[in-house]
Design a protein around this motif. Structure first.
Motif, PDB file in Angstrom:
ATOM      1  N   ASP A 348       0.842  -1.187   0.000  1.00 22.93           N
ATOM      2  CA  ASP A 348       0.000   0.000   0.000  1.00 22.93           C
ATOM      3  C   ASP A 348       0.888   1.252   0.000  1.00 22.93           C
ATOM      4  O   ASP A 348       1.967   1.250   0.609  1.00 22.93           O
ATOM      5  CB  ASP A 348      -0.895  -0.022   1.244  1.00 22.93           C
ATOM      6  CG  ASP A 348      -1.914   1.106   1.236  1.00 22.93           C
ATOM      7  OD1 ASP A 348      -1.586   2.199   1.737  1.00 22.93           O
ATOM      8  OD2 ASP A 348      -3.020   0.881   0.725  1.00 22.93           O
ATOM      9  N   HIS A 362       4.354   6.238  -8.801  1.00 27.08           N
ATOM     10  CA  HIS A 362       3.604   5.017  -9.116  1.00 27.08           C
ATOM     11  C   HIS A 362       2.903   4.532  -7.845  1.00 27.08           C
ATOM     12  O   HIS A 362       3.284   3.513  -7.257  1.00 27.08           O
ATOM     13  CB  HIS A 362       4.540   3.926  -9.658  1.00 27.08           C
ATOM     14  CG  HIS A 362       3.813   2.892 -10.478  1.00 27.08           C
ATOM     15  ND1 HIS A 362       2.933   1.989  -9.909  1.00 27.08           N
ATOM     16  CD2 HIS A 362       3.817   2.627 -11.811  1.00 27.08           C
ATOM     17  CE1 HIS A 362       2.441   1.206 -10.863  1.00 27.08           C
ATOM     18  NE2 HIS A 362       2.968   1.585 -12.030  1.00 27.08           N
ATOM     19  N   LYS A 364       0.019   3.176  -7.536  1.00 30.65           N
ATOM     20  CA  LYS A 364      -0.650   1.895  -7.745  1.00 30.65           C
ATOM     21  C   LYS A 364       0.363   0.754  -7.643  1.00 30.65           C
ATOM     22  O   LYS A 364       1.444   0.823  -8.226  1.00 30.65           O
ATOM     23  CB  LYS A 364      -1.312   1.870  -9.123  1.00 30.65           C
ATOM     24  CG  LYS A 364      -2.045   0.578  -9.426  1.00 30.65           C
ATOM     25  CD  LYS A 364      -2.642   0.620 -10.835  1.00 30.65           C
ATOM     26  CE  LYS A 364      -3.320  -0.703 -11.173  1.00 30.65           C
ATOM     27  NZ  LYS A 364      -3.885  -0.684 -12.556  1.00 30.65           N
TER      28      LYS A 364
END
Length: 577
Positions: A348, A362, A364
């Motif tokens: 996460d 980034h 994600k």
């Protein structure tokens, strides 16, 4: 003979002819392939992929589009002596003195270039003196293309720096600008940045930093990279497109012997390869004997996998150097490093290492599903040491990341494996005839238990040369056998992928390149016959022949979702013996 289901209307037939011209006696030999297209078995979606290793300057001076070699002046030789190669002087010792010192402003980098200019203005040779970098055997500069130049500078006095891209002899200017750094505290570094548009094309250019101002200055972390890179992520376009054309379903990285290093201190350590490029210390790639700045690091590999639509397979160091020459005194540190590396990829954004990834734009998570515990250590004399270390990694990964599939590099048969694993690694380099015969290698492998990952294969030695049709034919037979055993062989990839013509540490390779050109060897083009194998339906085939020459054949069916039509692809390969 081919029986087609109602909607299977297209047939693609692919065949290699014999390497040698057939004799009169075998011209009357016949073969008939019967394909039952009414049913079959699905090949794994992950079946066909690629393997990248930092070998043959595949990344540094290759796939990674950075043009400057030894950009941070950190390069060391095997004996740890400093080495500013390939940087060179513009001027002579009467006008400029260049050295290195430990004055870098970056935490993980120590070295900077100290440049003392002894001349002033018109007293300098040809007006200016400085340093130049020819890149990796010449920088490829193309007319109309824009290049981003970045470097860090400090000086007690104001400095006028000429930044230019020139011909290899420095006599012809391709692009040029002047930058001025104001005087300041000697401890303060200034980031200098500019864009240069090339007015001419030259595949053997160099970058020059020059001045005519007397005094002392320090330069560090010099970068020159084209703005136009593959999907704007820093990869060289032509080489990226060549691997994209193989339609790989996975990307195994970063090695290979590059992972462990001949000495453990030279192993690939992922934490040193993430974050701002200026902060990356780089390391000596002693497995293949050259320095890498690690601009192409762990994050970039994950990014490239995503750009290719391929699943990343991360091979991490397991606390052992190549072939078990050296072992870590505390393996738990490497276990923790592996866990943190997984967190970097899929954690996460609020997690410790997931936040580092998010800071690199980034947030994600990447789609990391596979990790491999080391490379080839189980092949060495230290097999028992590897088997002792392996469970420590496996158990902790399964504890914290139960969905991650773990790969052992012990290539024993399923019945002989004495430790848990999801897949086991298989490597083979041999002559063409032997590899062709290995089409049957997995025929009698147990269909229960861990699957096989054929992560390195190639025809090598005399048959392979620097790339040959004979090698491709031997590999074709092997791949047909892997297709037919795809219920137990889950993944397969060729190695090595790249070779720079100026550093052939290993032959043959799939893609050959220099600064501005690239071509695929027969082994590369052979792989195109298998790009549609992943996820296709393997059909039942029967080969009827009176030929004394062994022939291997396979047939797959694949649906085209765009027009809802089915295509058949038949491959037939005669023996290369």
């Amino acid at each position: 003979m081919v029986w087609l289901p109602t909607r299977c209307i297209a047939l693609l037939f692919c065949c290699f002819s014999s390497v040698e011209r057939p004799s009169v006696s075998n011209r009357n030999q016949k073969a008939e392939l019967v394909v039952n297209a009414s049913g079959g078995r699905q090949i794994p979606e992950t079946f066909f992929g690629i393997f990248f290793e930092e070998i043959n300057h595949a990344g540094a001076g290759g796939l990674w589009a950075e043009l400057v070699s030894n950009r941070g002046f950190e390069a060391v030789r095997q004996n740890k002596s400093l080495n500013i190669h390939p940087w060179s002087l513009i001027g002579d010792e009467s006008s400029i003195i260049v050295s290195t010192d430990r004055s870098s402003c970056f935490k993980r980098n120590k070295i900077a270039l100290r440049m003392e200019v002894l001349c002033d203005g018109d007293t300098c040779p040809v007006g200016r003196v400085g340093v130049y970098n020819p890149g990796f055997w010449g920088m490829d500069i193309k007319q109309g293309k824009i290049y981003k130049i970045v470097f860090y500078l400090r000086s007690l006095t104001s400095v006028n720096i000429s930044v230019s891209l020139t011909s290899s002899d420095g006599l012809r200017t391709l692009a040029n600008t002047n930058l001025i750094a104001s005087a300041g505290d000697v401890s303060n570094w200034t980031k200098m940045e500019t864009l240069l548009e090339a007015e001419e094309t030259n595949p053997n250019a160099r970058l020059q930093l020059k001045t005519s101002k007397k005094g002392v200055m320090w330069i560090d972390q010099v970068s020159a990279i084209p703005l136009d890179t593959y999907k704007s992520h820093g990869f060289r376009n032509d080489l990226s497109e060549m691997i994209a054309n193989l339609k790989p379903r996975f990307l195994r990285f970063p090695g290979g012997n590059f992972v462990g290093g001949d000495l453990l201190r030279n192993a690939f350590r992922w934490k040193d390869t993430v974050g701002p490029w200026e902060e990356r210390p780089g390391h000596f790639n002693d497995a293949w004997n050259y320095w890498t700045d690690d601009g192409l690091g762990y994050f970039e590999f994950l990014q490239l996998s995503e750009d290719l639509g391929a699943l990343p397979i991360w091979v991490f160091n397991n606390g052992m150097s190549n072939l078990g020459r050296e072992k870590a005194s505390n393996v738990s540190l490497f276990v923790q490093e592996a866990l943190e590396g997984i967190e970097f990829a899929i954690g996460d954004p609020s997690s410790k290492w997931g936040s580092v990834r998010a800071a690199m734009r980034h947030p994600k998570p990447f789609d990391l599903r596979y990790v491999a515990v080391g490379n080839e250590e189980c092949y060495s004399m230290e097999k028992n040491a590897y088997k002792e270390n392996y469970p420590k990694f496996y158990d902790m990964i399964k504890r914290y990341y139960p969905n991650i599939k773990v790969i052992s590099n012990c290539d024993e048969s399923v019945d002989q494996l004495d430790h848990p694993t999801d897949l086991y690694d298989f490597h083979i380099y041999t002559n063409a005839s032997d590899l062709f015969s290995k089409a049957h290698h997995f025929d009698h492998t147990s269909r229960s238990g861990p699957k096989v990952f054929v992560s390195e294969y190639a025809v090598s030695g005399k048959d392979g040369g620097t790339g040959s049709l004979l090698a491709a034919l031997g590999e074709a037979g092997f791949l047909v056998g892997l297709e037919r055993n795809s219920d137990v062989v889950a993944m397969v990839c060729y190695a090595p992928l790249f070779v720079n013509v100026h550093d052939r540490s290993w032959n043959p390779d799939a893609i050959v390149f220099n600064s501005n050109q690239a071509y695929g060897t027969p082994s590369y083009w052979l792989q195109h016959f298998f790009t549609d194998t992943s996820g296709a339906m393997l059909l039942n085939t029967t080969l009827l022949t009176n030929s004394s020459t062994p022939i291997l054949a396979s047939a797959i069916a694949q649906w085209n979702s765009n027009d809802n039509m089915c295509f058949l692809k038949v491959k037939v390969f005669p023996s290369c013996s």
